[in-house]
Design a protein around this motif. Structure first.
Motif, PDB file in Angstrom:
ATOM      1  N   ASN A 133       0.823  -1.213   0.000  1.00 29.39           N
ATOM      2  CA  ASN A 133       0.000   0.000   0.000  1.00 29.39           C
ATOM      3  C   ASN A 133       0.857   1.263   0.000  1.00 29.39           C
ATOM      4  OD1 ASN A 133      -2.429  -1.391  -0.021  1.00 29.39           O
ATOM      5  ND2 ASN A 133      -2.601  -1.428   2.217  1.00 29.39           N
ATOM      6  N   VAL A 134       1.969   1.222   0.724  1.00 35.23           N
ATOM      7  CA  VAL A 134       2.860   2.385   0.793  1.00 35.23           C
ATOM      8  C   VAL A 134       3.382   2.740  -0.596  1.00 35.23           C
ATOM      9  CG1 VAL A 134       5.112   3.180   1.630  1.00 35.23           C
ATOM     10  CG2 VAL A 134       3.524   2.025   3.195  1.00 35.23           C
ATOM     11  N   PHE A 135       3.696   1.707  -1.387  1.00 31.14           N
ATOM     12  CA  PHE A 135       4.289   1.955  -2.704  1.00 31.14           C
ATOM     13  C   PHE A 135       3.260   1.803  -3.831  1.00 31.14           C
ATOM     14  CE2 PHE A 135       7.818   0.657   0.017  1.00 31.14           C
ATOM     15  CZ  PHE A 135       8.716   1.682  -0.223  1.00 31.14           C
ATOM     16  N   HIS A 136       2.002   1.635  -3.467  1.00 34.25           N
ATOM     17  CA  HIS A 136       0.928   1.525  -4.460  1.00 34.25           C
ATOM     18  C   HIS A 136       1.248   0.441  -5.491  1.00 34.25           C
ATOM     19  CE1 HIS A 136      -0.530   5.258  -2.721  1.00 34.25           C
ATOM     20  NE2 HIS A 136       0.653   5.813  -2.941  1.00 34.25           N
ATOM     21  N   LEU A 137       1.637  -0.700  -4.957  1.00 36.25           N
ATOM     22  CA  LEU A 137       2.022  -1.819  -5.820  1.00 36.25           C
ATOM     23  C   LEU A 137       1.045  -2.976  -5.666  1.00 36.25           C
ATOM     24  CD1 LEU A 137       5.895  -2.000  -5.295  1.00 36.25           C
ATOM     25  CD2 LEU A 137       4.701  -1.239  -7.335  1.00 36.25           C
ATOM     26  N   GLN A 138       0.958  -3.768  -6.724  1.00 28.52           N
ATOM     27  CA  GLN A 138       0.240  -5.026  -6.677  1.00 28.52           C
ATOM     28  C   GLN A 138       1.194  -6.140  -7.064  1.00 28.52           C
ATOM     29  OE1 GLN A 138      -3.262  -4.811  -9.155  1.00 28.52           O
ATOM     30  NE2 GLN A 138      -4.494  -3.932  -7.496  1.00 28.52           N
ATOM     31  N   VAL A 139       1.105  -7.246  -6.348  1.00 30.58           N
ATOM     32  CA  VAL A 139       1.967  -8.379  -6.655  1.00 30.58           C
ATOM     33  C   VAL A 139       1.515  -9.003  -7.967  1.00 30.58           C
ATOM     34  CG1 VAL A 139       2.777 -10.634  -5.859  1.00 30.58           C
ATOM     35  CG2 VAL A 139       2.349  -8.803  -4.202  1.00 30.58           C
ATOM     36  N   PRO A 140       2.456  -9.276  -8.876  1.00 32.22           N
ATOM     37  CA  PRO A 140       2.079  -9.915 -10.153  1.00 32.22           C
ATOM     38  C   PRO A 140       1.405 -11.265  -9.931  1.00 32.22           C
ATOM     39  CG  PRO A 140       4.333  -9.084 -10.216  1.00 32.22           C
ATOM     40  CD  PRO A 140       3.881  -8.975  -8.792  1.00 32.22           C
ATOM     41  N   ALA A 141       0.813 -11.770 -10.990  1.00 30.30           N
ATOM     42  CA  ALA A 141       0.116 -13.056 -10.899  1.00 30.30           C
ATOM     43  C   ALA A 141       1.061 -14.168 -10.495  1.00 30.30           C
ATOM     44  CB  ALA A 141      -0.547 -13.387 -12.239  1.00 30.30           C
ATOM     45  N   THR A 142       2.293 -14.099 -10.977  1.00 34.98           N
ATOM     46  CA  THR A 142       3.298 -15.101 -10.613  1.00 34.98           C
ATOM     47  C   THR A 142       4.623 -14.414 -10.311  1.00 34.98           C
ATOM     48  OG1 THR A 142       3.943 -15.457 -12.919  1.00 34.98           O
ATOM     49  CG2 THR A 142       2.249 -16.923 -12.020  1.00 34.98           C
ATOM     50  N   VAL A 143       5.305 -14.929  -9.309  1.00 31.01           N
ATOM     51  CA  VAL A 143       6.675 -14.497  -9.005  1.00 31.01           C
ATOM     52  C   VAL A 143       7.473 -15.781  -8.822  1.00 31.01           C
ATOM     53  CG1 VAL A 143       8.196 -13.228  -7.454  1.00 31.01           C
ATOM     54  CG2 VAL A 143       5.852 -12.414  -7.845  1.00 31.01           C
ATOM     55  N   THR A 144       8.150 -16.191  -9.873  1.00 25.67           N
ATOM     56  CA  THR A 144       8.813 -17.489  -9.852  1.00 25.67           C
ATOM     57  C   THR A 144      10.240 -17.390  -9.339  1.00 25.67           C
ATOM     58  OG1 THR A 144       9.465 -17.228 -12.175  1.00 25.67           O
ATOM     59  CG2 THR A 144       7.416 -18.419 -11.720  1.00 25.67           C
ATOM     60  N   VAL A 145      10.633 -18.432  -8.632  1.00 29.97           N
ATOM     61  CA  VAL A 145      11.995 -18.546  -8.100  1.00 29.97           C
ATOM     62  C   VAL A 145      12.573 -19.861  -8.607  1.00 29.97           C
ATOM     63  CG1 VAL A 145      13.425 -18.715  -6.037  1.00 29.97           C
ATOM     64  CG2 VAL A 145      11.389 -17.252  -6.032  1.00 29.97           C
ATOM     65  N   PRO A 146      13.680 -19.829  -9.373  1.00 29.60           N
ATOM     66  CA  PRO A 146      14.285 -21.083  -9.862  1.00 29.60           C
ATOM     67  C   PRO A 146      14.876 -21.880  -8.712  1.00 29.60           C
ATOM     68  CG  PRO A 146      15.693 -19.204 -10.374  1.00 29.60           C
ATOM     69  CD  PRO A 146      14.416 -18.632  -9.826  1.00 29.60           C
ATOM     70  N   LEU A 147      14.758 -23.198  -8.805  1.00 25.01           N
ATOM     71  CA  LEU A 147      15.241 -24.065  -7.734  1.00 25.01           C
ATOM     72  C   LEU A 147      16.655 -24.572  -7.969  1.00 25.01           C
ATOM     73  CD1 LEU A 147      12.046 -26.173  -6.955  1.00 25.01           C
ATOM     74  CD2 LEU A 147      12.907 -24.140  -5.783  1.00 25.01           C
ATOM     75  N   THR A 148      17.182 -24.394  -9.173  1.00 17.15           N
ATOM     76  CA  THR A 148      18.526 -24.876  -9.468  1.00 17.15           C
ATOM     77  C   THR A 148      19.291 -23.835 -10.273  1.00 17.15           C
ATOM     78  OG1 THR A 148      17.765 -25.936 -11.503  1.00 17.15           O
ATOM     79  CG2 THR A 148      17.839 -27.307  -9.520  1.00 17.15           C
ATOM     80  N   VAL A 149      20.612 -23.874 -10.126  1.00 14.77           N
ATOM     81  CA  VAL A 149      21.483 -23.007 -10.929  1.00 14.77           C
ATOM     82  C   VAL A 149      21.556 -23.549 -12.350  1.00 14.77           C
ATOM     83  CG1 VAL A 149      23.790 -22.047 -11.155  1.00 14.77           C
ATOM     84  CG2 VAL A 149      22.841 -22.463  -8.889  1.00 14.77           C
ATOM     85  N   ASP A 150      21.897 -24.824 -12.470  1.00 16.51           N
ATOM     86  CA  ASP A 150      21.945 -25.493 -13.766  1.00 16.51           C
ATOM     87  C   ASP A 150      21.202 -26.811 -13.616  1.00 16.51           C
ATOM     88  OD1 ASP A 150      23.942 -26.354 -11.993  1.00 16.51           O
ATOM     89  OD2 ASP A 150      25.072 -27.308 -13.611  1.00 16.51           O
ATOM     90  N   MET A 151      20.261 -27.031 -14.491  1.00 19.42           N
ATOM     91  CA  MET A 151      19.435 -28.220 -14.423  1.00 19.42           C
ATOM     92  C   MET A 151      20.238 -29.448 -14.855  1.00 19.42           C
ATOM     93  SD  MET A 151      16.460 -29.315 -13.616  1.00 19.42           S
ATOM     94  CE  MET A 151      15.543 -27.787 -13.635  1.00 19.42           C
ATOM     95  N   PRO A 152      20.394 -30.455 -13.980  1.00 18.81           N
ATOM     96  CA  PRO A 152      21.088 -31.681 -14.386  1.00 18.81           C
ATOM     97  C   PRO A 152      20.367 -32.331 -15.565  1.00 18.81           C
ATOM     98  CG  PRO A 152      20.696 -31.621 -12.005  1.00 18.81           C
ATOM     99  CD  PRO A 152      19.918 -30.500 -12.600  1.00 18.81           C
ATOM    100  N   LYS A 153      21.141 -32.881 -16.485  1.00 19.37           N
ATOM    101  CA  LYS A 153      20.543 -33.475 -17.674  1.00 19.37           C
ATOM    102  C   LYS A 153      19.621 -34.640 -17.306  1.00 19.37           C
ATOM    103  CE  LYS A 153      24.283 -32.204 -20.862  1.00 19.37           C
ATOM    104  NZ  LYS A 153      25.314 -32.703 -21.790  1.00 19.37           N
ATOM    105  N   ARG A 154      19.970 -35.361 -16.224  1.00 22.05           N
ATOM    106  CA  ARG A 154      19.148 -36.503 -15.842  1.00 22.05           C
ATOM    107  C   ARG A 154      17.866 -36.091 -15.127  1.00 22.05           C
ATOM    108  NH1 ARG A 154      23.439 -36.225 -12.352  1.00 22.05           N
ATOM    109  NH2 ARG A 154      22.985 -36.017 -10.127  1.00 22.05           N
TER     110      ARG A 154
END
Length: 278
Positions: A133-154
Motif C-alpha cells: 500500500n505504501v508503494f501503491h504496488l500489486q503483486v504480479p500473478a506469478t513471481v517465480t523462483v528457480p530451484l537450481t542453478v543449472d538443471m542436471p541433464k538426468r
C-alpha cells in the motif's frame, strides 16, 4: 532340512524388511503429494528455513519495489518478510508452494518450463499488505523462483512419474512379502520363541542398515544440493534435514520393535522350556 528352510525364510524376512522400510517411507513422504506437502509444512517450523525463506521473499519484494523506481530500506522489507515467515499462514503456503515443485518432477510440466516455485501467494499475504500500500504496488500473478542453478541433464519434468503409478504397489508388495516371510518363518521354525527373537534380530539389522544407508547417501544428497544456490540451497538443506529426521524416526521405531521382539521371544522360549520340563 527344516532348520535350513527356517534360516532361508529368516534371511528373506530380514532382506524384505530392510527394503520395505525405505520404500514405504518414500512412498508416504516423498512420492505421495499430500505426504510431501505435509513434510514441507512440518519443515516450515525450522528456524533456519524460515530465515532463508524470509531472505528470499525480501529479495523478491525489493525487486518489485525497485523495478518501479522506488527506494526502500532493506531492513524494513526484511522485517516484514520475517514477520510473515513467523506467522501461522507461512507453513500452509510453503507446503502449497512445494506441491508445485513436487508436481514438476512427478507429474510433468509444459515443455520448456523450468523447475521453479511461485512465491506470489506468499507475497500477497496480508502481512505484506501495508508494504504494498505504501508503494501503491500489486503483486504480479506469478513471481517465480528457480530451484537450481543449472538443471542436471538426468533431471527433467516428469522424470519420476512412473513412481506415482508403481510406488504404492511396490510399497504394498514389499510389506506383504515381509509379512508372508515372517509368518512362514514362524510356521516352519521348531521354536516359536526363537523365531520371534530372530524376527527381532531382523528388525535390529534392518534398522541399523537403514542408518548406514543414510550415511552413505549423504554424499549423493550433497551433490544434488550443489545445483541449488543461496537461500534456496539453505531451504533445500532444511527440507533434507526434515526428511532425514523423519526416516530416522521410522528406523528408530524399527530398532525399538526389534528389541521388544527379542525380549518377548526369549520370554516365550523360556515358557516353552518350562512347559516341556513340567
Amino acid at each position: 532340512m527344516r532348520f535350513a528352510a527356517t534360516v532361508l525364510l529368516w534371511l528373506a524376512t530380514t532382506v524384505a524388511l530392510a527394503v520395505t522400510i525405505p520404500i514405504a517411507w518414500a512412498q508416504k513422504n516423498v512420492v505421495d503429494a499430500d505426504g510431501y506437502a505435509a513434510m514441507a509444512q512440518h519443515a516450515a517450523a525450522d528456524p533456519a528455513l524460515r530465515s532463508a525463506m524470509a531472505s528470499e521473499l525480501s529479495t523478491r519484494a525489493m525487486e518489485l519495489i525497485t523495478n518501479r523506481g522506488y527506494t526502500v530500506d532493506s531492513s524494513l522489507v526484511q522485517g516484514v518478510a520475517g514477520a510473515y515467515t513467523a506467522s501461522p499462514q507461512f507453513p500452509v503456503q510453503f507446503a502449497q508452494a512445494n506441491r508445485t515443485a513436487h508436481a514438476w518432477i512427478f507429474a510433468g510440466a509444459p515443455p520448456g518450463q523450468d523447475w521453479v516455485v511461485d512465491v506470489a501467494p506468499m507475497l500477497r499475504d496480508r502481512t505484506f499488505a501495508e508494504l504494498w500500500n505504501v508503494f501503491h504496488l500489486q503483486v504480479p500473478a506469478t513471481v517465480t523462483v528457480p530451484l537450481t542453478v543449472d538443471m542436471p541433464k538426468r533431471l527433467r519434468a516428469g522424470k519420476l512419474r512412473p513412481l506415482t503409478a508403481w510406488g504404492p504397489w511396490l510399497s504394498v508388495g514389499a510389506t506383504v512379502l515381509t509379512g508372508v516371510s515372517a509368518l512362514l518363518t514362524l510356521a516352519v521354525a521348531r521354536s516359536r520363541g526363537k523365531a520371534l527373537s530372530s524376527h527381532g534380530v531382523s528388525a535390529l539389522l534392518a534398522g541399523a542398515a537403514g542408518w548406514a544407508g543414510i550415511e552413505v547417501a549423504q554424499r549423493y544428497i550433497n551433490d544434488a544440493l550443489d545445483h541449488a544456490f543461496g537461500d534456496i540451497r539453505l531451504i533445500a538443506e532444511a527440507m533434507t534435514g526434515t526428511a532425514e529426521n523423519s526416516l530416522h524416526q521410522w528406523l528408530n521405531l524399527t530398532l525399538a520393535a526389534g528389541g521388544v521382539l527379542v525380549v518377548f521371544g526369549v520370554f516365550v522360549a523360556m515358557l516353552g522350556g518350562l512347559r516341556r520340563a513340567g
